[in-house]
Design an enzyme around this catalytic site. Structure first.
Site, PDB file in Angstrom:
ATOM      1  N   ASP A 153      54.209  48.039 -11.126  1.00  0.00           N
ATOM      2  CA  ASP A 153      53.139  47.340 -10.405  1.00  0.00           C
ATOM      3  C   ASP A 153      53.533  46.759  -9.053  1.00  0.00           C
ATOM      4  O   ASP A 153      52.693  46.155  -8.387  1.00  0.00           O
ATOM      5  CB  ASP A 153      52.508  46.250 -11.282  1.00  0.00           C
ATOM      6  CG  ASP A 153      53.432  45.071 -11.534  1.00  0.00           C
ATOM      7  OD1 ASP A 153      54.594  45.118 -11.098  1.00  0.00           O
ATOM      8  OD2 ASP A 153      52.981  44.100 -12.161  1.00  0.00           O
ATOM      9  N   CYS A 174      33.820  44.977 -23.779  1.00  0.00           N
ATOM     10  CA  CYS A 174      33.730  43.516 -23.680  1.00  0.00           C
ATOM     11  C   CYS A 174      32.399  43.002 -24.228  1.00  0.00           C
ATOM     12  O   CYS A 174      32.332  41.864 -24.721  1.00  0.00           O
ATOM     13  CB  CYS A 174      33.891  43.067 -22.224  1.00  0.00           C
ATOM     14  SG  CYS A 174      35.591  43.172 -21.605  1.00  0.00           S
ATOM     15  N   CYS A 219      38.906  29.639 -18.081  1.00  0.00           N
ATOM     16  CA  CYS A 219      39.716  29.481 -16.872  1.00  0.00           C
ATOM     17  C   CYS A 219      39.650  28.044 -16.347  1.00  0.00           C
ATOM     18  O   CYS A 219      38.571  27.550 -16.006  1.00  0.00           O
ATOM     19  CB  CYS A 219      39.258  30.448 -15.785  1.00  0.00           C
ATOM     20  SG  CYS A 219      40.235  30.311 -14.260  1.00  0.00           S
ATOM     21  N   CYS A 242      43.349  31.187  -8.853  1.00  0.00           N
ATOM     22  CA  CYS A 242      44.028  31.565 -10.095  1.00  0.00           C
ATOM     23  C   CYS A 242      45.358  30.826 -10.226  1.00  0.00           C
ATOM     24  O   CYS A 242      46.147  30.770  -9.276  1.00  0.00           O
ATOM     25  CB  CYS A 242      44.246  33.071 -10.112  1.00  0.00           C
ATOM     26  SG  CYS A 242      45.182  33.674 -11.533  1.00  0.00           S
ATOM     27  N   CYS A 259      49.790  31.886 -15.922  1.00  0.00           N
ATOM     28  CA  CYS A 259      48.767  31.361 -16.834  1.00  0.00           C
ATOM     29  C   CYS A 259      48.326  32.486 -17.753  1.00  0.00           C
ATOM     30  O   CYS A 259      48.022  33.583 -17.289  1.00  0.00           O
ATOM     31  CB  CYS A 259      47.581  30.822 -16.040  1.00  0.00           C
ATOM     32  SG  CYS A 259      46.236  30.175 -17.060  1.00  0.00           S
ATOM     33  N   CYS A 295      41.291  36.402 -25.462  1.00  0.00           N
ATOM     34  CA  CYS A 295      40.582  37.672 -25.676  1.00  0.00           C
ATOM     35  C   CYS A 295      40.495  38.005 -27.163  1.00  0.00           C
ATOM     36  O   CYS A 295      41.524  38.089 -27.852  1.00  0.00           O
ATOM     37  CB  CYS A 295      41.303  38.794 -24.934  1.00  0.00           C
ATOM     38  SG  CYS A 295      40.538  40.426 -25.151  1.00  0.00           S
TER      39      CYS A 295
END
Length: 398
Positions: A156, A210, A220, A236, A263, A270
């Protein structure tokens, strides 16, 4: 997986023994999946180089909105991210691979232990970039020997939109928190990519599962999701504690709580994580000393001690000063006056970033009279404008 996602076990068998025999098509893909499992990958899928689709358009909108903050590397040559063929014209197949890193304990439980620091699950062991890249390179070498075709390896840090490509390859779908969600591994997958000049059979793209769930949006602490599937990185906590090089904006400090590096909230909440049990044996090992470290002990770290503690860890990349800044924000949120001496010691730190965070921490922990005395002593000799501003905000003139 249609050839990849339903697990690698059904493709298990003897490894390719005669590298002089070149494979192609379905035979090559099956042997590739066997080798990937041997190397510790938990899922594999193959997609087209043009599978980024509309994700490229959304990525450009993300950049135009400035939602990437100071991550200028994301905005550099965006066309390379939006079209893998710009990155490498010779690519014919993109192989996406995942490694499960599901934590043994729910990361949300640590948030209630305010005198302990919460480090994101992925950063509690060795740097995954190094661990996964070694596996990818080993698999790439095998693929070159088996196919005779050129390959390129990406993780990544490269200009690859790995999450849309992983969805196109059937590994999962990009959830409302913008991370990949897998029916087998929940929100806990490291991703890597191998671009190949071989023409391999494709996997079917995964669909979004989802539904009406908005748990990741609602949890959040800093409201970093302006809408489902959209992230404002500037809000974020992962960005604020890792990518942000300066003082953490005041509006986000209380929301950070005791999160000192990254975080996990939107990932940990989820519901698909309950299906991640089967892959847990493949998770990367966490270090005991990084699972719930003492804030008061972390505040004592000098540069040498920081480097020793976080040797081989991704945390090491942000440096001691930014890390101790994060620790001081957590100390200020601990609601425990016994931590005040740890912050007070850092009012004389060589780093203005640390001194400024120490000011804020003390403003949250000590009585006004004690804080005023500290301010009177420090402000006369303080030369850094940002630190002086911290004193002024915390102790406004009457």
């Amino acid at each position: 997986m249609a050839g990849g996602r339903a697990g690698l076990a059904h493709l298990c068998g003897p490894r390719l023994l005669n590298e002089a025999v070149k494979l192609s098509g379905t035979d090559l893909k099956a042997a590739l999946a066997r080798e990937a499992e041997t190397l510790g990958f938990d899922c594999l899928g193959v997609t087209d180089p043009d599978a980024v689709g509309n994700a490229g358009k959304y990525f450009r909108e993300f950049l135009e909105a400035g939602a990437h903050g100071d991550m200028d590397w994301l905005a550099a040559q965006p066309e390379r991210r939006m079209d893998p063929r710009v990155l490498w014209p010779g690519v014919r197949s993109i192989i996406m691979l995942g490694v499960n890193y599901g934590p043994a304990e729910n990361p949300l439980a640590l948030l209630a232990k305010r005198t302990r620091g919460a480090i994101s699950a992925y950063a509690q062991g060795d740097d995954y970039h190094d661990v996964i890249k070694k596996r990818l390179k080993a698999l790439a070498r095998w693929l070159v020997a088996a196919s005779g075709e050129e390959v390129k390896v990406f993780i990544d840090t490269a200009a690859v939109m790995e999450k849309p490509l992983a969805q196109a390859a059937g590994l999962g779908w990009q959830g409302k928190h913008t991370n990949l969600v897998s029916r087998e591994f929940g929100s806990w997958l490291f991703l890597g990519a191998i671009f190949s000049a071989s023409d391999l059979p494709r996997d079917a793209a995964d669909a979004d599962h989802c539904g009406s769930c908005n748990a990741c949006q609602e949890i959040c602490p800093t409201a970093a999701f302006p809408a489902p599937y959209k992230l404002d990185a500037r809000r974020c906590i992962s960005y604020l504690t890792i990518e942000n090089k300066g003082p953490i904006p005041h509006e986000f400090r209380k929301g950070i709580g005791n999160r000192i590096y990254g975080c996990d909230d939107c990932l940990a909440v989820c519901p698909w994580n309950k299906f991640a049990q089967e892959g847990r044996e493949a998770k990367l090992a966490a270090r005991a000393e990084l699972q719930a470290p003492s804030l008061s002990e972390l505040a004592r770290l000098d540069d040498a001690a920081f480097r020793a503690l976080f040797s081989k860890s991704p945390v090491k990349r942000i440096g001691r000063d930014r890390f101790v800044r994060n620790v001081l924000i957590a100390i200020g949120n601990a609601d425990d006056a016994s931590l005040a001496p740890a912050a007070e010691r850092l009012l004389d730190d060589a780093s203005p970033l640390v001194r400024g965070a120490a000011v804020w921490a003390l403003s949250q922990l000590v009585e006004r009279e004690q804080f005023d005395a500290l301010a009177a002593k420090a402000t006369g000799s303080e030369t850094d404008d940002d630190v002086r501003a911290e004193w002024h905000v915390a102790r406004p003139s009457s």
